[in-house]
Scaffold this motif. Structure first.
Motif, PDB file in Angstrom:
ATOM      1  N   ILE A 101      36.799  35.148  40.355  1.00  0.00           N
ATOM      2  CA  ILE A 101      36.474  33.772  39.970  1.00  0.00           C
ATOM      3  C   ILE A 101      36.892  32.801  41.071  1.00  0.00           C
ATOM      4  O   ILE A 101      36.148  31.886  41.414  1.00  0.00           O
ATOM      5  CB  ILE A 101      37.121  33.407  38.620  1.00  0.00           C
ATOM      6  CG1 ILE A 101      36.429  34.163  37.481  1.00  0.00           C
ATOM      7  CG2 ILE A 101      37.073  31.889  38.379  1.00  0.00           C
ATOM      8  CD1 ILE A 101      37.073  33.997  36.118  1.00  0.00           C
ATOM      9  N   THR A 102      38.077  32.998  41.638  1.00  0.00           N
ATOM     10  CA  THR A 102      38.567  32.090  42.667  1.00  0.00           C
ATOM     11  C   THR A 102      37.688  32.151  43.911  1.00  0.00           C
ATOM     12  O   THR A 102      37.464  31.130  44.564  1.00  0.00           O
ATOM     13  CB  THR A 102      40.041  32.400  42.992  1.00  0.00           C
ATOM     14  OG1 THR A 102      40.792  32.280  41.775  1.00  0.00           O
ATOM     15  CG2 THR A 102      40.611  31.442  44.025  1.00  0.00           C
ATOM     16  N   LYS A 103      37.154  33.336  44.211  1.00  0.00           N
ATOM     17  CA  LYS A 103      36.255  33.516  45.362  1.00  0.00           C
ATOM     18  C   LYS A 103      34.821  33.676  44.857  1.00  0.00           C
ATOM     19  O   LYS A 103      34.069  34.520  45.344  1.00  0.00           O
ATOM     20  CB  LYS A 103      36.676  34.762  46.144  1.00  0.00           C
ATOM     21  CG  LYS A 103      38.089  34.723  46.682  1.00  0.00           C
ATOM     22  CD  LYS A 103      38.405  36.068  47.342  1.00  0.00           C
ATOM     23  CE  LYS A 103      39.827  36.164  47.797  1.00  0.00           C
ATOM     24  NZ  LYS A 103      40.112  37.480  48.427  1.00  0.00           N
ATOM     25  N   ILE A 104      34.421  32.852  43.918  1.00  0.00           N
ATOM     26  CA  ILE A 104      33.163  33.011  43.173  1.00  0.00           C
ATOM     27  C   ILE A 104      31.935  33.089  44.073  1.00  0.00           C
ATOM     28  O   ILE A 104      30.964  33.754  43.751  1.00  0.00           O
ATOM     29  CB  ILE A 104      33.016  31.896  42.101  1.00  0.00           C
ATOM     30  CG1 ILE A 104      31.969  32.267  41.049  1.00  0.00           C
ATOM     31  CG2 ILE A 104      32.700  30.549  42.731  1.00  0.00           C
ATOM     32  CD1 ILE A 104      32.529  32.946  39.872  1.00  0.00           C
ATOM     33  N   THR A 105      31.977  32.424  45.237  1.00  0.00           N
ATOM     34  CA  THR A 105      30.808  32.430  46.114  1.00  0.00           C
ATOM     35  C   THR A 105      30.599  33.760  46.819  1.00  0.00           C
ATOM     36  O   THR A 105      29.516  34.021  47.341  1.00  0.00           O
ATOM     37  CB  THR A 105      30.905  31.323  47.181  1.00  0.00           C
ATOM     38  OG1 THR A 105      32.068  31.549  47.978  1.00  0.00           O
ATOM     39  CG2 THR A 105      30.963  29.943  46.546  1.00  0.00           C
ATOM     40  N   GLU A 106      31.593  34.621  46.835  1.00  0.00           N
ATOM     41  CA  GLU A 106      31.463  35.912  47.531  1.00  0.00           C
ATOM     42  C   GLU A 106      30.573  36.895  46.786  1.00  0.00           C
ATOM     43  O   GLU A 106      29.719  37.523  47.373  1.00  0.00           O
ATOM     44  CB  GLU A 106      32.836  36.520  47.803  1.00  0.00           C
ATOM     45  CG  GLU A 106      33.621  35.758  48.844  1.00  0.00           C
ATOM     46  CD  GLU A 106      34.966  36.376  49.154  1.00  0.00           C
ATOM     47  OE1 GLU A 106      35.246  37.519  48.709  1.00  0.00           O
ATOM     48  OE2 GLU A 106      35.759  35.700  49.838  1.00  0.00           O
ATOM     49  N   ALA A 107      30.785  37.051  45.498  1.00  0.00           N
ATOM     50  CA  ALA A 107      29.984  38.021  44.741  1.00  0.00           C
ATOM     51  C   ALA A 107      29.923  37.695  43.257  1.00  0.00           C
ATOM     52  O   ALA A 107      29.466  38.507  42.458  1.00  0.00           O
ATOM     53  CB  ALA A 107      30.536  39.431  44.934  1.00  0.00           C
TER      54      ALA A 107
END
Length: 152
Positions: A101-107
């Motif tokens: 969720i914190t790195k939502i743009t990754e995958a």
């Protein structure tokens, strides 16, 4: 998240928008009254803050976790939880969700991660975990963008 105003801080949102800040704090009060384990909530806060590089929140929530009985050893290992044997299956699932969720743009949130968490938590607990992760991301972004720093 409370602190005195620091001259290096860009703006103090709590002071400038107190009505909005009350609503933000209400979310924290709500989460504190759910069935989610308080130590698990602090792990979410610390890991989210590590990813977002929010020194203020790392400092604050590390202290809070220690007060709740969390160990220094587990806090030290938190940034490498995938390789550490110190975290339970439930904690690992939550930490994986926290990272996605914190790195939502990754995958986004992968089906594997959601499927795993859904075997360990009820739908209400999953909703509360997602709220907790996103709430911490919001608070990190406020702190980082305003240059909120800890004074002591």
């Amino acid at each position: 998240m409370s602190t005195t105003f620091n001259p290096q801080q860009r703006i103090n949102i709590k002071a400038l928008e107190p009505e909005c800040w009350k609503l933000i704090i209400e979310i924290e009060h709500y989460l504190a009254n759910t069935s989610l384990d308080p130590q698990l909530r602090e792990l979410i806060k610390i890991r989210t803050s590590q990813i977002n590089k929010c020194a203020f929140c790392i400092d604050l929530h590390t202290k809070d976790a220690l007060k709740l009985g969390e160990t220094e050893r587990r806090i030290f290992a938190l940034s490498a939880w995938q390789e550490s044997p110190l975290f339970s299956e439930k904690e690992r699932a939550v930490l994986k969700l926290t990272e996605e969720i914190t790195k939502i743009t990754e995958a986004g949130v992968t089906d594997d991660t959601y499927d795993k968490i859904s075997t360990l938590f009820s739908k209400n607990e999953i909703a509360q975990i997602i709220i907790a992760i996103n709430h911490m991301n919001f608070l990190n972004r406020v702190a980082v963008s305003t240059k909120l720093i800890h004074l002591s």
